[in-house]
Design an enzyme around this catalytic site. Structure first.
Site, PDB file in Angstrom:
ATOM      1  N   THR A 244       6.282  -2.632  11.707  1.00 31.08           N
ATOM      2  CA  THR A 244       6.016  -1.609  11.678  1.00 31.08           C
ATOM      3  C   THR A 244       4.145  -1.674  12.430  1.00 31.08           C
ATOM      4  OG1 THR A 244       6.154  -0.862  10.014  1.00 31.08           O
ATOM      5  CG2 THR A 244       7.826  -0.203  11.657  1.00 31.08           C
TER       6      THR A 244
ATOM      7  N   GLU B 143      -0.886  -2.279  24.583  1.00 31.25           N
ATOM      8  CA  GLU B 143       0.497  -1.071  24.790  1.00 31.25           C
ATOM      9  C   GLU B 143       0.056   0.339  26.177  1.00 31.25           C
ATOM     10  OE1 GLU B 143       0.957   0.697  20.474  1.00 31.25           O
ATOM     11  OE2 GLU B 143       1.743  -1.159  20.071  1.00 31.25           O
TER      12      GLU B 143
ATOM     13  N   ARG C   1       0.674  -4.080  13.142  1.00 29.47           N
ATOM     14  CA  ARG C   1       0.049  -3.945  14.242  1.00 29.47           C
ATOM     15  C   ARG C   1       0.335  -5.648  14.391  1.00 29.47           C
ATOM     16  NH1 ARG C   1      -0.752   0.131  14.405  1.00 29.47           N
ATOM     17  NH2 ARG C   1      -3.294   1.200  14.193  1.00 29.47           N
TER      18      ARG C   1
ATOM     19  N   GLY D 143       1.459  -1.301  -0.003  1.00 27.97           N
ATOM     20  CA  GLY D 143       0.014  -0.392   0.075  1.00 27.97           C
ATOM     21  C   GLY D 143       0.620   1.389  -0.148  1.00 27.97           C
ATOM     22  N   ARG D 144       0.316   2.143   0.723  1.00 24.75           N
ATOM     23  CA  ARG D 144       1.267   3.491   0.816  1.00 24.75           C
ATOM     24  C   ARG D 144       2.520   3.450   1.422  1.00 24.75           C
ATOM     25  NH1 ARG D 144      -2.456   8.002   2.645  1.00 24.75           N
ATOM     26  NH2 ARG D 144      -3.791   6.376   3.157  1.00 24.75           N
ATOM     27  N   ILE D 145       2.411   3.045   2.177  1.00 23.07           N
ATOM     28  CA  ILE D 145       3.970   2.941   3.209  1.00 23.07           C
ATOM     29  C   ILE D 145       4.429   1.738   3.038  1.00 23.07           C
ATOM     30  CG2 ILE D 145       4.870   2.341   5.634  1.00 23.07           C
ATOM     31  CD1 ILE D 145       1.865   3.114   7.003  1.00 23.07           C
TER      32      ILE D 145
ATOM     33  N   HIS E  37       6.309   2.061  20.119  1.00 24.87           N
ATOM     34  CA  HIS E  37       5.207   2.312  19.203  1.00 24.87           C
ATOM     35  C   HIS E  37       5.462   3.680  18.494  1.00 24.87           C
ATOM     36  CE1 HIS E  37       1.143   1.633  17.095  1.00 24.87           C
ATOM     37  NE2 HIS E  37       2.061   2.117  16.228  1.00 24.87           N
TER      38      HIS E  37
END
Length: 324
Positions: free
Chosen positions: A234, A265, A236, A153-155, A285
């Site tokens: 990075t 978290e 989930r 995807g974008r990342i 995170h």
């Protein structure tokens, strides 16, 4: 309005340029994390506008029923941590800026920092040098190796670009739409999820956590990885089958991991098995936690509050709340 901002761990929000948009409001900022409903109800008793930083605190129906003065929840991005139906019943507006904008370059950069740190044993060498030792390990370079991107995807596309700049061969896997984008960008695609894990020297996860992706990475996938390979997460923690990563690392496949996300978290007191493992680099995170990103997010968050205060709410995800 009486605004409460939760989970500002670094006390960073008041240092942002966009904090000026909160002028005229009564703002309370909490820097620790609390999930207990009794404690939250006490903190939020007078709150009219609640600001959430991503998914750090869950806002569920039992708590919502106790917040008599709450009128607005303002945040950015997805909202699986908010019981939107309960908010709607109470007439509480949820405003969340969902505009796609740019990729999260901060998350992509953090992912690449973890790749470099883990492959070159940077944290271990820093600690060794501080302890008075010199060159304690032999790291592994990236040029010529294969970067597996699970979720183009974008990342994922940005991280793939970083890999190409470092001379790596990029191999993508994901849904057909993401594979088409990877092909269009000139990258190879794997024939299957199994092949991605078998061939890659580094596998980096860039998937949204939805019902279909929860536990999508199985212990069998990790067992297929090379003994000197690295898994980076990075996105989930829940993308990986419960307990599978710790067990796989103990068994030696993959040889390393670098993680920024955890099932629960914040992780305090080093209370997670990955943190104590010598072949794992762990960060708290930090993916989206970067000043420019915060400026953009909180600018939208304060715009939403001001729009609501002016009687013209924006980015409303539960318009029926306006009728309550």
């Amino acid at each position: 309005m009486k605004i409460t901002i939760l989970d500002d761990y670094q006390d960073a929000v008041r240092t942002l340029g966009c904090f000026g948009k909160s002028a005229g409001h009564d703002v309370t900022i909490w820097n620790d994390h609390v999930q207990d409903d009794d404690a939250l109800a006490a903190r939020l008793e007078d709150t009219e506008a609640l600001v959430l930083i991503r998914e750090r605190t869950k806002i569920r129906a039992p708590l919502i029923e106790r917040l008599k003065n709450l009128k607005l929840i303002s945040q950015r991005s997805v909202y699986p941590h908010i019981d939107v139906e309960a908010c709607t019943r109470k007439g509480i507006v949820v405003s969340s800026d969902m505009s796609p904008g740019q990729p999260s370059y901060a998350t992509a950069e953090l992912a690449w920092a973890l790749v470099l740190a883990a492959m070159r044993n940077i944290p271990q060498e820093v600690q060794a040098l501080k302890a008075g030792r010199w060159q304690s390990t032999i790291g592994t370079g990236l040029r010529g190796r294969t970067l597996g991107v699970f979720g183009y995807g974008r990342i994922g596309a940005v991280v793939a670009g970083y890999g190409k700049a470092f001379g790596m061969k990029v191999l993508a896997w994901g849904r057909e739409g993401s594979l088409a984008r990877a092909r269009a960008d000139g990258h190879d695609v794997a024939a299957s999820q199994a092949e991605l894990f078998e061939r890659s020297d580094v596998v980096t996860l860039h998937l949204r956590l939805i019902k279909e992706t929860r536990g999508i990475v199985k212990r069998a996938d990790l067992d297929r990885m090379k003994p000197d390979a690295l898994l980076v997460n990075t996105s989930r923690a829940e993308l990986i089958e419960p307990d599978a990563l710790v067990a796989a690392l103990e068994a030696g496949r993959p040889g390393k991991a670098a993680v920024d996300v955890y099932e629960q978290e914040p992780v305090l007191g080093a209370a997670h098995p990955l943190i104590g493992m010598p072949n794992v680099v762990c960060t708290p995170h930090l993916g989206y936690v970067e000043r420019n990103g915060y400026e953009g997010a909180f600018s939208s968050i304060f715009d939403q509050i001001n729009a609501y205060a002016a009687g013209k709410p924006i980015n409303v995800v539960n318009p029926d709340a306006l009728k309550a």
